[in-house]
Design a protein around this motif. Sequence first.
Motif, short mmCIF file in Angstrom:
data_model
loop_
_atom_site.label_atom_id
_atom_site.label_comp_id
_atom_site.label_asym_id
_atom_site.label_seq_id
_atom_site.Cartn_x
_atom_site.Cartn_y
_atom_site.Cartn_z
N ASP A 53 64.82 -10.41 -32.32
CA ASP A 53 63.45 -10.87 -32.55
C ASP A 53 63.29 -12.27 -32.00
OD1 ASP A 53 60.87 -10.53 -33.39
OD2 ASP A 53 61.27 -10.89 -35.50
N LEU A 54 62.12 -12.86 -32.21
CA LEU A 54 61.81 -14.15 -31.62
C LEU A 54 60.73 -14.84 -32.43
CD1 LEU A 54 58.88 -13.39 -30.12
CD2 LEU A 54 60.47 -12.27 -28.57
N THR A 55 60.54 -16.12 -32.15
CA THR A 55 59.43 -16.87 -32.74
C THR A 55 58.36 -17.09 -31.69
OG1 THR A 55 60.45 -19.00 -32.17
CG2 THR A 55 60.96 -18.07 -34.34
N VAL A 56 57.18 -17.52 -32.12
CA VAL A 56 56.10 -17.82 -31.18
C VAL A 56 56.38 -19.18 -30.54
CG1 VAL A 56 53.62 -18.20 -30.91
CG2 VAL A 56 54.47 -16.51 -32.56
N PRO A 57 56.36 -19.28 -29.22
CA PRO A 57 56.62 -20.57 -28.57
C PRO A 57 55.66 -21.67 -29.03
CG PRO A 57 56.73 -18.79 -26.97
CD PRO A 57 56.19 -18.19 -28.23
N SER A 58 56.22 -22.85 -29.22
CA SER A 58 55.44 -24.05 -29.57
C SER A 58 55.56 -25.05 -28.43
CB SER A 58 55.97 -24.68 -30.86
OG SER A 58 55.80 -23.80 -31.96
N ARG A 59 54.43 -25.64 -28.06
CA ARG A 59 54.45 -26.56 -26.93
C ARG A 59 54.72 -27.98 -27.40
NH1 ARG A 59 49.92 -27.53 -22.12
NH2 ARG A 59 50.98 -29.35 -21.24
N PHE A 409 52.96 -9.02 -49.77
CA PHE A 409 53.23 -7.84 -48.94
C PHE A 409 52.61 -7.95 -47.55
CE2 PHE A 409 53.56 -6.16 -53.34
CZ PHE A 409 54.92 -5.95 -53.31
N THR A 410 52.38 -9.17 -47.10
CA THR A 410 52.00 -9.43 -45.72
C THR A 410 53.13 -10.20 -45.05
OG1 THR A 410 49.64 -9.56 -46.28
CG2 THR A 410 50.33 -10.50 -44.18
N PRO A 411 53.82 -9.61 -44.09
CA PRO A 411 54.88 -10.33 -43.39
C PRO A 411 54.31 -11.62 -42.76
CG PRO A 411 54.98 -8.00 -42.86
CD PRO A 411 53.69 -8.22 -43.60
N PRO A 412 55.15 -12.61 -42.56
CA PRO A 412 54.65 -13.88 -42.02
C PRO A 412 53.86 -13.71 -40.72
CG PRO A 412 56.91 -14.12 -42.78
CD PRO A 412 56.58 -12.67 -42.88
N LEU A 436 45.35 -14.99 -34.17
CA LEU A 436 46.64 -14.42 -34.55
C LEU A 436 47.55 -14.38 -33.34
CD1 LEU A 436 48.45 -13.02 -36.63
CD2 LEU A 436 47.42 -10.84 -35.93
N ARG A 437 48.68 -15.07 -33.44
CA ARG A 437 49.67 -15.07 -32.36
C ARG A 437 50.75 -14.01 -32.60
NH1 ARG A 437 46.76 -17.29 -28.46
NH2 ARG A 437 46.40 -19.53 -28.70
N ARG A 438 51.09 -13.80 -33.86
CA ARG A 438 52.16 -12.83 -34.11
C ARG A 438 52.28 -12.54 -35.61
NH1 ARG A 438 58.00 -12.31 -34.53
NH2 ARG A 438 58.72 -10.67 -33.12
N GLU A 439 52.57 -11.28 -35.95
CA GLU A 439 52.99 -10.93 -37.30
C GLU A 439 54.42 -10.44 -37.22
OE1 GLU A 439 50.43 -8.81 -40.11
OE2 GLU A 439 52.03 -7.31 -40.31
N THR A 440 55.27 -10.94 -38.10
CA THR A 440 56.67 -10.55 -38.09
C THR A 440 56.79 -9.04 -38.27
OG1 THR A 440 57.30 -12.67 -39.06
CG2 THR A 440 58.92 -10.88 -39.19
N PRO A 441 57.41 -8.34 -37.32
CA PRO A 441 57.52 -6.88 -37.45
C PRO A 441 58.52 -6.48 -38.52
CG PRO A 441 58.71 -7.64 -35.52
CD PRO A 441 58.02 -8.84 -36.08
N VAL A 442 58.25 -5.33 -39.13
CA VAL A 442 59.15 -4.76 -40.13
C VAL A 442 59.34 -3.29 -39.79
CG1 VAL A 442 59.59 -4.35 -42.58
CG2 VAL A 442 58.27 -6.36 -41.88
N HIS A 443 60.58 -2.84 -39.77
CA HIS A 443 60.88 -1.46 -39.40
C HIS A 443 60.66 -0.49 -40.55
CE1 HIS A 443 63.75 -2.32 -35.77
NE2 HIS A 443 62.51 -2.10 -35.39
N ASP A 444 60.09 0.65 -40.26
CA ASP A 444 60.17 1.83 -41.11
C ASP A 444 59.76 1.57 -42.56
OD1 ASP A 444 60.64 4.50 -41.58
OD2 ASP A 444 62.76 4.20 -42.08
#
Length: 726
Positions: A53-59, A409-412, A436-444
Amino acid sequence: MADPYEWLRDKESQEVLEHLHAENRYTDAVTADQEPLREAIFSEIKHRTVETDLTVPSRRGGFWYFTRTIEGEQHPIYCRVPVSAPESEAPESRSLDAWTPPEVQPGEPLDGEVTYFDTNAEAKPHAFYQLGGMSIDESGRLLAYCEDTTGDERHTLRFRDLTTGENLPETVEDVHGAAVLDPTGSRAYYMVADESWRPWRLYVHTLGTDASEDRLLLEITDEQLWSGFGVSSDKRELIILSGNSEYDESRLLDLTDPDAEPVLLISADRRLLHSVDPIELDGERKLLVTHNAGGPNNALSLTTAEALAAQRSEDPLDLGTTVLPHEDTVKLEGVTVTAAQVLVSARRDTVESVQLLSLDALRNVRDGGAAVPTSSLPGPGFEEELFTCAVTSAEHEAPVFRVLYTSWFTPPRIYDIPHAAPSDDGGDAAAPTPILRRETPVHDVDLSAYRATRIWAPGDGTAPDGSPVQVPVTVMHHRDVAPDGTNPTLVYGYGSYEMSMDPSFGIPRLSLLDRGIVFAIAHVRGGGELGRWWYEDGKKLTKTHTFTDFLSATDQLVEAGWADPARIAALGGSAGGLLMGAIANMAPEKYTAIVAQVPFVDNLTSILDPDLPLSALEWEEWGNPIQDAEVYAYMKSYSPYENVRDTRYPAIAAVTSLHDTRVLYVEPAKWVQRLREHQQGEAPVVLKIEMDGGHGGASGRYESWKERAWDYAFLAHHLGAAERRF
């Protein structure tokens, strides 16, 4: 009376080490039948977590910075990629497009991407590895980082030339926490701790010189003050704060002057709880002061550093013009300054979020206008009732700021929020729409299968101490679990240092909910959920409110039908471990099992010895039993170790680390001996000690998951909820 278990304090003793290893072997034997459950929970955590996984790039400056995690690796790797147009060549660099991060995909490097720090490679030679912090100069050429390879939080400061990837030969040993580079990368500022592990000396290291030549900038001799520092938003000044839970001392140091000395703004003698944030307003250097002079929930004032530094100690303190007044229903937590506006962190009805204070509103107050209530400020809107929204980055000149949003129950989620622009009539525009730049994915996992609600304890509105108080209790459960009085329930609590148990998503918790366990969080007094008064009514000579609130929350869960009274467990760590020890003595019959993580259970002994790590600093939290007989008697009345008695204790697991510098391993090691001595039932009392870890346990994400799986398996086993139901 002599303490028969005090000999366990000598961790250099071979006899003590052999004893601790024997405790681990005993724990392994007693809990051997829980191993399949531990493996199952660990596998569930691992399966649901997106490992690559990864984080959202910060400038920052001419680079986008982000981290990647790789399946099978314990630690993140730190990466960066150049922005498409360097700052110096991009007049439009303040436009939103220039601050739109590049799209990064797991396992796919970007053009020009460079790994500048691979934590896994650095950690490989060590049983324990943890970064204390990183700092990069404005050019992006030099990295300063602090590493801990034992778990005792004594760091080595190292420097890396990011143009070559090579470390410089110079190092600084025994650094406390993180170091900060000045914008030019020519100097590094750091702190060292005294023998009681209190950061007390601030040094500056000049690159290219030996550490023995480092200049001492500040020494804080008051043993009740903990010191730390940060950089102003425009990176012109170092902000130095020395304080405790009741008052602070503030200083500024000019980072543009290599010979500058710290300038005292507000001394500890003023007994003011406060923080300071420099701001440039119409070409004039000002200072925003968040403080409790007008009330416990804080206000915000506008003044100058010169005005504060010039005041005589014998005169009343003048904090300048009030910008945000004190409000009984809103706790002002602090501010973040940008070139476009001031971001205000505030808490109302337990929820912390971000409000926006425009520079025009600040000017209006400066010029004689009325103060602006924090509750009237606009902010980004979110639909959920219970959530957490916190600023994670706000580059001074950027047209956006970044927040992290999460709920139970909302991922970051990472949002970029554009700065509000003035409307056509000169007023503030409506709060901008978050991007919205990204929501942390959660499997299954179907997150809609879970519910979070709130109840209040006790139901009649009168706390066990007789005060008209109700404790908020968060109740999390699978949607197919009903409040029918049959559910195994885990109650979590902390309740100290004004720390709030705010909504946050956690994958490991799902494994309990899937087994039909109700997970409840008791937001007891001593925390900060309901403002400063909530904290003050659970410390010092009101500390037992924390414990009775927890018991009240437990009873309310039964009354509301969420908990089966015969199947309730409890969990807490550090000061929350003290809570666990207290409720075990006060009402052992209410609980089937208790896990106390790095528990502060021999608190009276520790605080009576100011030479032990952090003890003197704790006097503002618990009181000073050395000088105050009433405090001594009160602490003795609830100290878990002092109040163990002959009774049927539930199953208890004390989990700790040998190198913990915050809560010494000896406290739980002694506690379990005394518990066994007085145990009248058949339930086991075990000690699990990490021999290579610190206060946070072992290092690495997989080890952390294993530790969580161990704790949860112990609790689920004793709750009779080992099998998945959903």
